[in-house]
Write a protein that holds these residues in place. Structure first.
Motif: not given
Length: 843
Positions: A97-115
Motif C-alpha cells: 500500500d503506497q499511501h501507507l508510506e506517507n502516513l504520519p510516523q506517530i499517531q497520538s490520543a488522549y483518554f482523560p479522567f476527571c473526578g
C-alpha cells in the motif's frame, strides 16, 4: 422530568433490546450506559456498584491500557489525568500500500479522567469493593491500523472518548427542539444532570433512561458510517472480552458509552455474531501508553474536546455538591456564586458591587430553575441568570471581557497529579523535576510570567539556557516575550529576559514524543543540530559559512558546549573555502552578534575576534562578485557592500587594534573603472559615498561625482540608479548638499513627460525611504527653486486632485497636442506658453 422519554413509543429493535437486557441480567450481566464525564452518571454508577457488588467491572478503554490501572488507583494520582497513547507507524516493514508510506510516523490520543468521570468512579469504587477491573476496548494501534487503510489518519492528536454521534443525532436535535432546549448539552442537563438525589440513587431506572436516550440516537446512523469509524470493530472487541469473562460465578458490570450498549446487548444474545476483526497480518503500528497530568481547560467541550461536558470546573463543583448529601442546594448555590462574584470583582469585570451581583444572580437562577422544573439551578440556569443580571444591553457593547471571565471560571485551570513512582519516560520525569527545581509554578495551566536577571544572576543564566533549550525542541512550555537575541540581533542592549510559561498536557505529550529519541534535552538538541547539518549537506549547503555560523550561534544559546569546538573548527574551515560573498558577510555578522553577547554566553572574546577578522578578510578577497550585472544581484550587492563596510568600521571601533587595515583591503579589491564598464551606477553611487565617509575623497570631489551623474544629458535611469546608491549608504549627504539637489532638479526639468512618468515609480521609492524631516528639507529647497516657498501660493494648489486625475489630465494634454499638430498650431501653442520645455525650444 423523564416523561419526555417515557412517552416515546419505542421502536421494535429497542423494545427487543430491553427484553434481552433483562435476560442478560438474569445471567448476572449488567450494563451501565454512560455519558463520558457526567457527574450524574458517575453518582448513579457509584450507587449501582454498591448495590450490585459485581465481581468484575469491565470498562470501555483500550485493553492495552490494562497495566496503567495500578497507577490510576494510586493514592498519589489526583485527577484530572489522562492516558496518553502513541501508535508508531513502522515504515521498515515492506508494504504494497503506497499511501501507507506517507502516513504520519506517530499517531497520538488522549483518554482523560476527571473526578466525576464514570470510568474513574468505576475504578475507584470497584477497587474499594475488591472487584476485578479490566479495560475491554480496541487498542489505539489497531484503530490506527484500520483507519490508515481507509485514509482517515490525521496528523492531529485524537480523543478516544468522542461523542459526536450524540451531538449530531436527529432524534436528539428534534427532542431538544420539542423541549425548548438550545442544544444537546442543555437537553442532557435538563433530563439527566438535574435529576434529584433520590432519582440518582435508583441507578437501574436511571441507566434504563440513559440507554433509551443513546439507543434512539444510534438508530439514526447507517452501518457503513459506524464501520468507517471503527465503532463496529471496537464493539466486537468489547464483546469478545465480555464473552471471555462470562461465567456463572461471575457478576459482570459493563461500563461503556451509552452509544455502544445497544450493539453489545444484541451481540451477547445473538448466537451468530458477525465478526469485525482487525487483520493482524502486515500490521505496521506499535503502541505505547503513559499516564500524564491533564487539565480542566483541555477537558472543556467549549475548547474543542470532542467528548467533554462544557465548563468542567462547574461540573466538578456539582460533583462535590452531590456527595454532600446533607447540604442545602441553595446554600451551595450561594457559596459558588460568592466565589464567582469575588473573582469577577478582582478582575475588575463587574460594573456593580459583588454583593448586588450575587443577590441578583442567585434570585434569577433560583427563579429560572423553578420555572424549568429543576430541583436546583443547572449550568444553563446559572448562565442565563448571569447574563440577565450582569450584562446590560447587547453582548457587543463591551461585555465580552466579563463573559470571558465567567467562561474561564466555569472552565477552570486545575492541573492533575500523577504518582511519582509511576512508569513514565525518563525525559518527562527529568524535565518536570528540573522545572520544579528552578521554582516554576506548575499547579495549574494558567499562563504566568517570569523575569530573569540574566547578567547578574548565574542561576537566571541557567534558567534562560534551559528555557531556550525547551523552545528549540518545540516543547511548548515557555515563550520568550523580551530579552537580548544574539542570533537574530534584536534587543541586544536589554539586560533582562521576560518569559511566559504554563505546564499543560500538551507539554507532557511533546516530551513523551521526544522520549523515543533520548532521555536528556541536551542530547536531543545536539542530535537535532547534527540533523540540520545533514539536511544542509543534502541541499548542497553543507560548506556554507553562513549556515554553520547560525548553527554555532544556536549551540551557544542552548549551552551545548560539546558542540562548540566542533562547530568552531568547521566554521574556520568553511570560511577558508566558501566563495560566496553574501555567505561570508552573514557569517561575520553572526559572529559579531555572538561577540556582543560573549559575557552572557560565556564565550572566549579573542577567539571570536579572530574569527570575525578572518571572515571579513575572506569577504574582501571575493569582492569581484560585485561586478555581477544580473538585475536581481545588483540590489543584493549594494547591501553586501554596505554590510561589509559596517562590519569593518565596527571591528575597528570595538576591537581597538591599531594594525587592522581592513578598509584598505576592501578598497584595494574595488575598481571604480569596472563599475563604469559594467554600468553598475547604483554601486558606483554607494562606493563614492563610502569613500567620502572614510575621508578618502573630499566633499568637493563627491559633489563633482554627483554633478557628473546628474548633468544635463545624462540618461534618466542612470541618474536615478546613482542616486539610489548614494541614498542607500547615507541619505543625509544628499539632503545637506544644495549642489546635489539643484543639479538633480535641473536634470528633471529637462525630462519629457514620458521620461518623467517612466522614472516616477523609482523616484517615489527612493524618497519614501527618507524620514519626514529629510523630505521636508528637500521639498523646501525645491520650493525655493520653483519660487513656491510662499505659503500663500501653495494654497492655490488643488490638493484634492488624485493621482488618477493627474494621469487623466496628462492623457487629455497629449490628445490636445495631437489635435494642434494636425492643425499646424503646435508652434503657436508653445510660443504662447509661459514656460517652454527645453526639448521644444531646441526644435
Amino acid at each position: 422530568m423523564m416523561q419526555a422519554l417515557q412517552q416515546i413509543d419505542l421502536p421494535q429493535r429497542l423494545a427487543d433490546a430491553f427484553t434481552a437486557k433483562s435476560q442478560l441480567a438474569e445471567q448476572q450481566i449488567y450494563f451501565a450506559p454512560i455519558r463520558h464525564h457526567s457527574p450524574a452518571c458517575a453518582y448513579a454508577l457509584k450507587h449501582y456498584i454498591e448495590q450490585l457488588q459485581p465481581t468484575h467491572i469491565l470498562i470501555e478503554a483500550p485493553h492495552g491500557f490494562q497495566d496503567l490501572i495500578e497507577d490510576l488507583l494510586s493514592t498519589q494520582t489526583q485527577p484530572p489525568v489522562a492516558i496518553f497513547a502513541q501508535a508508531k507507524h513502522n515504515n521498515q516493514n515492506k508494504t504494497d500500500d503506497q499511501h501507507l508510506e506517507n502516513l504520519p510516523q506517530i499517531q497520538s490520543a488522549y483518554f482523560p479522567f476527571c473526578g466525576y468521570s464514570p470510568e474513574w468512579v468505576a475504578l475507584q469504587q470497584g477497587h474499594k469493593q475488591q472487584a476485578q477491573l479490566a479495560f475491554i476496548d480496541l487498542d489505539w494501534s489497531d484503530q490506527c491500523h484500520f483507519k490508515a487503510h481507509l485514509d482517515q489518519i490525521s496528523a492531529q492528536q485524537s480523543n478516544l472518548m468522542a461523542e459526536r454521534y450524540l451531538a449530531h443525532s436527529q432524534f436528539i436535535q428534534q427532542l431538544a427542539q420539542k423541549l425548548h432546549c438550545r442544544d444537546h448539552d442543555e437537553l442532557w442537563d435538563h433530563l439527566f444532570e438535574l435529576q434529584s438525589l433520590e432519582q440518582l440513587k435508583n441507578p437501574t431506572q436511571f441507566f434504563n433512561d440513559v440507554f433509551s436516550w443513546c439507543a434512539l440516537a444510534r438508530l439514526d446512523y447507517e452501518e457503513e458510517v459506524l464501520y468507517r469509524e471503527a465503532s463496529l470493530h471496537r464493539e466486537y472487541c468489547m464483546y469478545q472480552h465480555i464473552q471471555s469473562m462470562r461465567k456463572p460465578e461471575h457478576k459482570l458490570l459493563i461500563v461503556t458509552g451509552g452509544f455502544h450498549t445497544l450493539a453489545l446487548i444484541e451481540q451477547l444474545v445473538n448466537p451468530k455474531v458477525k465478526p469485525y476483526l482487525i487483520e493482524q497480518k502486515n500490521k505496521h503500528w506499535q503502541q505505547h501508553a503513559w499516564l500524564i497530568r491533564y487539565s480542566f481547560d483541555r477537558l472543556d467541550a467549549l475548547n474543542g474536546y470532542a467528548s467533554g461536558m462544557p465548563s468542567p470546573a462547574y461540573y466538578q463543583r456539582l460533583w462535590q455538591d452531590l456527595n454532600q448529601t446533607q447540604a442545602d442546594s441553595q446554600i451551595q448555590l450561594y457559596d459558588y456564586l460568592s466565589l464567582l462574584c469575588r473573582e469577577l470583582a478582582e478582575k475588575q469585570a463587574l460594573e456593580i458591587t459583588p454583593y448586588i451581583a450575587l443577590k441578583n444572580t442567585a434570585e434569577m437562577a433560583l427563579g429560572l430553575a423553578q420555572l424549568r422544573g429543576h430541583y436546583r439551578p443547572g449550568r444553563y440556569d446559572l448562565l442565563d441568570a448571569l447574563q440577565s443580571s450582569l450584562i446590560k444591553g447587547e453582548m457587543d457593547d463591551g461585555q465580552h471581557y466579563l463573559w470571558q471571565c465567567i467562561d474561564d471560571y466555569l472552565s477552570g485551570q486545575i492541573l492533575g497529579q500523577v504518582a511519582k513512582n509511576q512508569r513514565s519516560p525518563a525525559l518527562l520525569q527529568n524535565t518536570y523535576q528540573k522545572i520544579q527545581t528552578l521554582r516554576f509554578k506548575l499547579d495549574d495551566t494558567l499562563l504566568k510570567q517570569r523575569k530573569l536577571d540574566i547578567y547578574r544572576k548565574p542561576i537566571h543564566q541557567q534558567i534562560s539556557q534551559f528555557l531556550h533549550l525547551l523552545n528549540f525542541l518545540q516543547v511548548g512550555f515557555a515563550q520568550r516575550l523580551s530579552g537580548p537575541d544574539f542570533i537574530h540581533a534584536t534587543g541586544m542592549d536589554l539586560l533582562f529576559e521576560e518569559w511566559r510559561y504554563a505546564w499543560t498536557p500538551a507539554v507532557e505529550a511533546r516530551l513523551i514524543e521526544l522520549s523515543e529519541q533520548g532521555d536528556q534535552l541536551s542530547q536531543l538538541a545536539t542530535q537535532q543540530l547534527l540533523d540540520r547539518q545533514q539536511d544542509l549537506q543534502a541541499q548542497g549547503l553543507g560548506q556554507s559559512a553562513m549556515y554553520t555560523a547560525q548553527l554555532l550561534a544556536q549551540a551557544c544559546q542552548l549551552g551545548l558546549k560539546q558542540q562548540l569546538n566542533d562547530l568552531q573548527q568547521q566554521l574556520h574551515h568553511y570560511l577558508e573555502i566558501d566563495q560566496n560573498l553574501a555567505s561570508l558577510i552573514a557569517a561575520a555578522q553572526q559572529l559579531f552578534y555572538l561577540w556582543y553577547g560573549r559575557q552572557l554566553l560565556q564565550l572566549p572574546a579573542q577567539a571570536l575576534q579572530d574569527s570575525i577578522v578572518f571572515a571579513i578578510t575572506q569577504a574582501c578577497y571575493v569582492l569581484d562578485q560585485l561586478y555581477d550585472t544580473h538585475e536581481d544581484k545588483i540590489e543584493q550587492n549594494v547591501q553586501n557592500l554596505k554590510a561589509l563596510h559596517e562590519l569593518i568600521t565596527n571591528a575597528q571601533d570595538k576591537f581597538q587594534v591599531s594594525d587592522l587595515h581592513l578598509l584598505d583591503q576592501m578598497y584595494q579589491q574595488l575598481d571604480a573603472g569596472k563599475l563604469d564598464e559594467f554600468h553598475l551606477l547604483k554601486l558606483k553611487g554607494a562606493l563614492h559615498t563610502l569613500l567620502y565617509l572614510d575621508q578618502r575623497i573630499t566633499q568637493q570631489q563627491l559633489q563633482q561625482h554627483i554633478k557628473e551623474a546628474f548633468s544635463i544629458g545624462s540618461h534618466a535611469e542612470d541618474a536615478v540608479q546613482y542616486l539610489q546608491g548614494v541614498l542607500y549608504i547615507a541619505p543625509e549627504i544628499f539632503v545637506q548638499s544644495d549642489l546635489a539637489i539643484h543639479t538633480l532638479y535641473q536634470l528633471v526639468q529637462h525630462w519629457s513627460d514620458d521620461t518623467f512618468l517612466q522614472i516616477l515609480p523609482d523616484l517615489r521609492y527612493i524618497f519614501s525611504q527618507l524620514n519626514p524631516k529629510q523630505s521636508q528639507q528637500i521639498s523646501g529647497k525645491i520650493a525655493e527653486y520653483t519660487h513656491l516657498q510662499d505659503a500663500s501660493l501653495l494654497e492655490q494648489v488643488y490638493s484634492d486632485i488624485s493621482e488618477q486625475d493627474m494621469l487623466h489630465g496628462v492623457q487629455l494634454n497629449r490628445q490636445l497636442e495631437t489635435i494642434f499638430a494636425d492643425d499646424q498650431l503646435l508652434s503657436w501653442l508653445y510660443k504662447s506658453a509661459p514656460h517652454t520645455p527645453q526639448e521644444h525650444v531646441d526644435d
